[in-house]
Design an enzyme around this catalytic site. Structure first.
Site, mmCIF file in Angstrom:
data_model
loop_
_atom_site.group_PDB
_atom_site.id
_atom_site.type_symbol
_atom_site.label_atom_id
_atom_site.label_comp_id
_atom_site.label_asym_id
_atom_site.label_seq_id
_atom_site.Cartn_x
_atom_site.Cartn_y
_atom_site.Cartn_z
ATOM 1 N N ASP A 15 -11.403 -1.422 12.625
ATOM 2 C CA ASP A 15 -11.721 -1.307 11.199
ATOM 3 C C ASP A 15 -13.194 -1.614 10.958
ATOM 4 O O ASP A 15 -13.854 -2.256 11.776
ATOM 5 C CB ASP A 15 -10.851 -2.285 10.400
ATOM 6 C CG ASP A 15 -9.389 -1.872 10.410
ATOM 7 O OD1 ASP A 15 -9.121 -0.659 10.446
ATOM 8 O OD2 ASP A 15 -8.530 -2.767 10.403
ATOM 9 N N ARG A 21 -8.776 -9.419 9.587
ATOM 10 C CA ARG A 21 -8.682 -10.466 8.559
ATOM 11 C C ARG A 21 -9.491 -11.691 8.938
ATOM 12 O O ARG A 21 -9.100 -12.816 8.649
ATOM 13 C CB ARG A 21 -7.216 -10.832 8.332
ATOM 14 C CG ARG A 21 -6.567 -9.895 7.377
ATOM 15 C CD ARG A 21 -5.108 -10.179 7.085
ATOM 16 N NE ARG A 21 -4.480 -8.887 7.004
ATOM 17 C CZ ARG A 21 -3.526 -8.459 7.807
ATOM 18 N NH1 ARG A 21 -2.995 -9.249 8.712
ATOM 19 N NH2 ARG A 21 -3.078 -7.238 7.685
ATOM 20 N N LYS A 63 -3.122 4.459 6.854
ATOM 21 C CA LYS A 63 -3.371 4.749 8.273
ATOM 22 C C LYS A 63 -3.056 6.205 8.549
ATOM 23 O O LYS A 63 -2.034 6.713 8.102
ATOM 24 C CB LYS A 63 -2.431 3.912 9.145
ATOM 25 C CG LYS A 63 -2.768 2.457 9.256
ATOM 26 C CD LYS A 63 -1.867 1.833 10.328
ATOM 27 C CE LYS A 63 -1.863 0.332 10.239
ATOM 28 N NZ LYS A 63 -1.297 -0.181 8.978
ATOM 29 N N ASP A 118 -7.307 3.233 10.160
ATOM 30 C CA ASP A 118 -6.934 2.705 8.850
ATOM 31 C C ASP A 118 -8.089 3.041 7.920
ATOM 32 O O ASP A 118 -9.205 2.543 8.096
ATOM 33 C CB ASP A 118 -6.723 1.188 8.949
ATOM 34 C CG ASP A 118 -5.528 0.735 8.150
ATOM 35 O OD1 ASP A 118 -5.227 1.385 7.127
ATOM 36 O OD2 ASP A 118 -4.911 -0.270 8.536
ATOM 37 N N ARG A 138 0.811 -1.197 0.000
ATOM 38 C CA ARG A 138 0.000 0.000 0.000
ATOM 39 C C ARG A 138 0.853 1.260 0.000
ATOM 40 O O ARG A 138 0.472 2.269 -0.562
ATOM 41 C CB ARG A 138 -0.897 -0.012 1.236
ATOM 42 C CG ARG A 138 -1.815 1.175 1.321
ATOM 43 C CD ARG A 138 -2.271 1.380 2.735
ATOM 44 N NE ARG A 138 -3.194 0.352 3.172
ATOM 45 C CZ ARG A 138 -3.435 0.112 4.465
ATOM 46 N NH1 ARG A 138 -2.823 0.801 5.394
ATOM 47 N NH2 ARG A 138 -4.279 -0.814 4.803
ATOM 48 N N TYR A 139 1.992 1.197 0.695
ATOM 49 C CA TYR A 139 2.902 2.339 0.745
ATOM 50 C C TYR A 139 4.132 1.975 -0.076
ATOM 51 O O TYR A 139 4.506 0.809 -0.129
ATOM 52 C CB TYR A 139 3.340 2.592 2.192
ATOM 53 C CG TYR A 139 2.214 2.771 3.173
ATOM 54 C CD1 TYR A 139 1.451 3.928 3.177
ATOM 55 C CD2 TYR A 139 1.941 1.789 4.123
ATOM 56 C CE1 TYR A 139 0.430 4.095 4.107
ATOM 57 C CE2 TYR A 139 0.928 1.953 5.053
ATOM 58 C CZ TYR A 139 0.174 3.109 5.042
ATOM 59 O OH TYR A 139 -0.816 3.275 5.958
ATOM 60 N N ARG A 192 7.126 0.025 2.046
ATOM 61 C CA ARG A 192 6.954 -1.112 2.949
ATOM 62 C C ARG A 192 5.796 -1.996 2.519
ATOM 63 O O ARG A 192 4.834 -1.520 1.927
ATOM 64 C CB ARG A 192 6.771 -0.666 4.399
ATOM 65 C CG ARG A 192 5.679 0.373 4.631
ATOM 66 C CD ARG A 192 6.097 1.237 5.836
ATOM 67 N NE ARG A 192 5.057 2.102 6.342
ATOM 68 C CZ ARG A 192 4.780 3.314 5.863
ATOM 69 N NH1 ARG A 192 5.434 3.781 4.815
ATOM 70 N NH2 ARG A 192 3.844 4.051 6.408
ATOM 71 N N CYS A 249 -8.958 -13.888 17.273
ATOM 72 C CA CYS A 249 -9.595 -12.729 17.879
ATOM 73 C C CYS A 249 -10.881 -12.456 17.105
ATOM 74 O O CYS A 249 -10.875 -12.389 15.873
ATOM 75 C CB CYS A 249 -8.674 -11.528 17.794
ATOM 76 S SG CYS A 249 -7.017 -11.878 18.411
ATOM 77 N N CYS A 308 -10.865 -9.529 14.608
ATOM 78 C CA CYS A 308 -9.759 -9.479 13.645
ATOM 79 C C CYS A 308 -10.198 -8.860 12.314
ATOM 80 O O CYS A 308 -11.226 -9.219 11.748
ATOM 81 C CB CYS A 308 -9.237 -10.882 13.398
ATOM 82 S SG CYS A 308 -7.858 -10.923 12.235
ATOM 83 N N CYS A 312 -3.345 -18.569 13.761
ATOM 84 C CA CYS A 312 -2.941 -17.916 15.009
ATOM 85 C C CYS A 312 -3.198 -18.914 16.129
ATOM 86 O O CYS A 312 -3.909 -19.899 15.933
ATOM 87 C CB CYS A 312 -3.771 -16.663 15.265
ATOM 88 S SG CYS A 312 -3.730 -15.487 13.894
HETATM 89 C C1 LIG Z 1 -0.186 -0.861 8.781
HETATM 90 C C2 LIG Z 1 0.404 -1.195 7.502
HETATM 91 C C3 LIG Z 1 1.766 -0.999 7.260
HETATM 92 C C4 LIG Z 1 2.709 -0.450 8.300
HETATM 93 O O1 LIG Z 1 2.419 0.842 8.644
HETATM 94 P P1 LIG Z 1 3.344 1.645 9.646
HETATM 95 O O2 LIG Z 1 2.595 2.905 9.867
HETATM 96 O O3 LIG Z 1 4.668 1.847 8.969
HETATM 97 O O4 LIG Z 1 3.496 0.812 10.882
HETATM 98 C C5 LIG Z 1 2.261 -1.301 6.009
HETATM 99 N N1 LIG Z 1 1.463 -1.799 5.050
HETATM 100 C C6 LIG Z 1 0.151 -2.006 5.249
HETATM 101 C C7 LIG Z 1 -0.665 -2.540 4.141
HETATM 102 C C8 LIG Z 1 -0.412 -1.718 6.489
HETATM 103 O O5 LIG Z 1 -1.715 -1.950 6.696
HETATM 104 S S1 SF4 Z 2 -5.886 -10.005 15.350
HETATM 105 FE FE1 SF4 Z 2 -6.229 -11.548 13.749
HETATM 106 S S2 SF4 Z 2 -4.188 -11.988 12.938
HETATM 107 FE FE2 SF4 Z 2 -3.901 -10.959 14.922
HETATM 108 S S3 SF4 Z 2 -3.732 -12.628 16.426
HETATM 109 FE FE3 SF4 Z 2 -5.877 -12.003 16.366
HETATM 110 S S4 SF4 Z 2 -6.804 -13.397 14.870
HETATM 111 FE FE4 SF4 Z 2 -4.613 -13.497 14.548
#
Ligand SMILES: *Cc1c(COP(=O)(O)O)cnc(C)c1O
Ligand code: SF4
Length: 327
Positions: A253, A96, A297, A290, A74-75, A78, A91, A94, A87
């Site tokens: 989210d 995801r 974010k 986010d 996304r960025y 990174r 959670c 979560c 996991c």
């Molecule tokens: C959160 C996130 C990051 C990391 O973000 P930082 O602000 O650098 O901690 C990088 N890529 C994605 C897709 C994210 O959701």
């Molecule tokens: S938030 Fe989602 S990815 Fe993170 S530990 Fe919990 S279930 Fe696993």
């Protein structure tokens, strides 16, 4: 198991778990005190997850931002690298939840992700996530880290894990030594409530810190779990005492099936205002949202300043308005 011990009807929980997998470690299970417990709410399925809320399963648009298996880019500098689909506990909130506990990440997927990183020189920072990367065997994880370190433009590696909380015995000295051999490597863990900082979890954090690994923490702001300044102040103080630096406090989210955990933005802002001035600055994370659609974010801050005509009025941590002589 949970239903039996607490004498509740398992059928509604099973209906939820058929859609969103249920898993808990015996260790975390022993911490549960009953259905109103903030730890219980985080892990035990709740029929509220099946409410028709009209929200997307993938609010951050991760699947569209994925140029290779397991990569969310996304960025420019990174990437998220989802190397594990499981996991130690799932959670309920979560982001995801559409994916964790159901997805299988094969080693050939991981190789394809590594290949994408290798041919994308703008990537300097790789965040291993999932699922939980520490669910992999040490040898597999080591293999991935070795391959990442062979990519010259990868400067920083981050590992996101909740295992210090849910399965602290996973954090062993050999694991920490192995992780520390890939520096600069940062671990970001995930504590949401002071009661999760058990002696065992504290020991896991100590092992990481003693190995020279900087440890940060991400907390999700959860209704009925930790949505008060008193609880979060206690959590962040205890994290600092354990050499864990609070990094982010996440607004929930807009994920399908998680509405019962969401707080209004004003709740997080109020908490941030209450923490400032009453908690060491080292212990204050950034409150982040986010943005829907994978737009990134951003931090939100309480209102500390205002322009009034030609005057700047700033607010003290105690709420007093101070006229600031700006140039
Ligand atoms: C959160 C996130 C990051 C990391 O973000 P930082 O602000 O650098 O901690 C990088 N890529 C994605 C897709 C994210 O959701
Ligand atoms: S938030 Fe989602 S990815 Fe993170 S530990 Fe919990 S279930 Fe696993």
């Amino acid at each position: 198991m949970v239903a039996r011990r607490f004498g509740i009807d398992p059928a509604p929980l099973e209906r939820v778990a058929a859609i969103y997998p249920f898993r808990i470690t015996p260790f975390y299970f022993r911490l549960l005190q009953g259905p109103d417990d903030p730890l219980w709410k985080q892990v035990v399925p709740d029929p509220a997850e099946l409410a028709e809320d009209g929200l997307p399963a993938d609010p951050l648009n991760e699947e569209c931002l994925s140029p290779a298996p397991g990569i969310v880019h996304r960025y420019p500098d990174r990437v998220l690298f989802l190397v594990s689909g499981s996991c130690a506990g799932y959670c309920r909130f979560c982001t995801r939840k559409r994916w964790v506990g159901k997805a299988k990440v094969s080693f050939s997927d991981v190789l394809a992700g590594l290949d994408y990183i290798a041919r994308t020189p703008s990537v300097r920072d790789v965040l291993l996530s999932g699922g939980d990367p520490l669910m992999m065997a040490d040898l597999v994880l080591k293999e991935i880290l070795e391959r990442l370190r062979r990519i010259p433009h990868v400067e920083v590696i981050r590992v996101g894990t909740r295992l210090p909380v849910t399965l602290p015995e996973r954090i062993t000295e050999p694991l920490c030594r192995m992780l520390a051999s890939f520096h600069p490597l940062f671990v970001n863990t995930h504590f949401n409530h002071p009661r999760e900082l058990t002696p065992e979890a504290a020991e896991a954090c100590r092992l990481l810190a003693d190995a020279g690994i900087p440890v940060g923490n991400q907390t999700v702001l959860l209704r009925g779990v930790n949505d008060s300044a008193a609880i979060l102040r206690e959590l962040f103080q205890q994290l600092l005492r354990n050499r864990v630096r609070p990094y982010y406090l996440h607004q929930m989210d807009l994920t399908h099936g998680t509405g019962h955990f969401r707080t209004p933005l004003s709740c997080g802002l109020k908490i941030m205002a209450e923490l400032r001035g009453t908690l060491s600055g080292l212990g204050i994370p950034a409150f982040v949202v986010d943005l829907p659609g994978g737009k990134g974010k951003i931090p939100l801050l309480p209102e500390y300043g205002a322009l009034r005509g030609n005057e700047v009025v700033l607010r003290s941590p105690g709420g007093e308005e101070i006229l600031y002589p700006d140039l």
